[in-house]
Design an enzyme around this catalytic site. Sequence first.
Site, PDB file in Angstrom:
ATOM      1  N   ASP A   1       0.449   7.156   9.042  1.00  0.00           N
ATOM      2  CA  ASP A   1       0.383   6.299   7.869  1.00  0.00           C
ATOM      3  C   ASP A   1      -0.169   7.139   6.718  1.00  0.00           C
ATOM      4  O   ASP A   1      -1.019   8.004   6.921  1.00  0.00           O
ATOM      5  CB  ASP A   1      -0.527   5.105   8.181  1.00  0.00           C
ATOM      6  CG  ASP A   1      -0.524   4.059   7.088  1.00  0.00           C
ATOM      7  OD1 ASP A   1       0.113   4.300   6.049  1.00  0.00           O
ATOM      8  OD2 ASP A   1      -1.157   3.014   7.266  1.00  0.00           O
TER       9      ASP A   1
ATOM     10  N   ASP B   1       3.673  -1.727  14.505  1.00  0.00           N
ATOM     11  CA  ASP B   1       2.366  -1.210  14.898  1.00  0.00           C
ATOM     12  C   ASP B   1       1.323  -2.248  14.525  1.00  0.00           C
ATOM     13  O   ASP B   1       1.537  -3.044  13.599  1.00  0.00           O
ATOM     14  CB  ASP B   1       2.033   0.108  14.189  1.00  0.00           C
ATOM     15  CG  ASP B   1       1.485  -0.135  12.786  1.00  0.00           C
ATOM     16  OD1 ASP B   1       0.252  -0.073  12.608  1.00  0.00           O
ATOM     17  OD2 ASP B   1       2.294  -0.419  11.868  1.00  0.00           O
TER      18      ASP B   1
END
Length: 378
Positions: free
Chosen positions: A93, A267
């Site tokens: 990320d 996720d």
Amino acid sequence: MTSEFTFELLARDGLARRGEISMPRGAIRTPAFMPVGTAGTVKAMYLEQVRDLGSDIILGNVYHLMLRPGAERVARLGGLHEFARWPWPILTDSGGFQVMSLASLRKLTEKGVTFRSHIDGSAYELTPERSIEIQGLLDSDIQMQLDECIRLPAERSEIERAMEMSLRWAERSAVAFGSQPGKAMFGIVQGGDQPDLRVRSAEHLAAMNLKGYSIGGLAVGEPQSVMLAMLGETLPALPVEKPRYLMGVGTPDDILKSVALGVDMFDCVMPTRAGRHGLAFTRHGRINLKNACHAEDSRPLDETSECPATRDYSRAYLHHLVRCDEALGGMLLTWNNLAYYQSLMAGIREAISAGRFADFAAETTEGWQKGEALRKAA
């Protein structure tokens, strides 16, 4: 394995899709749930366990790893795969969400964001270029553009400003990423709860011909119905032949309903965080092991499970560990939760291939509801 990043659709059932991403470090079966390894570890788990449960890929996070131990240090130690002993794919990320939610004294400009660490107050700057540089130092396989994620509800003008900024940052991130054989950079669709802004963002990113696309800025305070409505607007504007990743989602119910709309990747910290707080996800629904009703219950969470944490430990023992705040309680329940999530994803993939995804979703939901009803009646 392949030397390039590729995505192949293997089956469809309505809008639900089964596919496979191929990369040099391995294949990712989709729909996929990616356990969150924020700081280079999936909390309360050995990564060998995570792999054995069926995980093809895990996450790392730019914000946390740039603060500790530092991206340059990880690079000197051989990259995140070597550092964490996970030789399979890793997605990172960009750090944007954590900067907005965790850091203090933030200052946002067109260039990027400056902020102070939530750990020691030290100053940092994160730009689209620096985020991609950090992800390169970590040697992650799927990298995310830096974006601005705002919580909902928010004013339309603020949502539009952040969405437009994120598009400009996507273009800069793509330039910084360049061409990296075997790796991918995903763009992130923003636009809050405004359908037209979501579509505009998706269409702009689609025109960039990226390797994959993420849907961000959902599950940040809005009801599930709003999230699903935004997915319904966004997904048709994204290329069919590219993977779609819904960031930060979610519950098993969120996953079922999002797969039905065409999402490929998920996720969420929920299964690991819930496990550390005494909550188990099972085919019988959620079970709160803090509750006194489990104190003398000798049954396991699910006697049919292949996961030892689920099959071999009594609810009474798990209740005892949770009530005593023993670390083993969080470890066992996290193990159970990740096992359930991966079992759910395997069932979803099988059902899509068999053309019975709607039946599978209905049967799974009915199992949760029956379990919840029995617990309420007890």
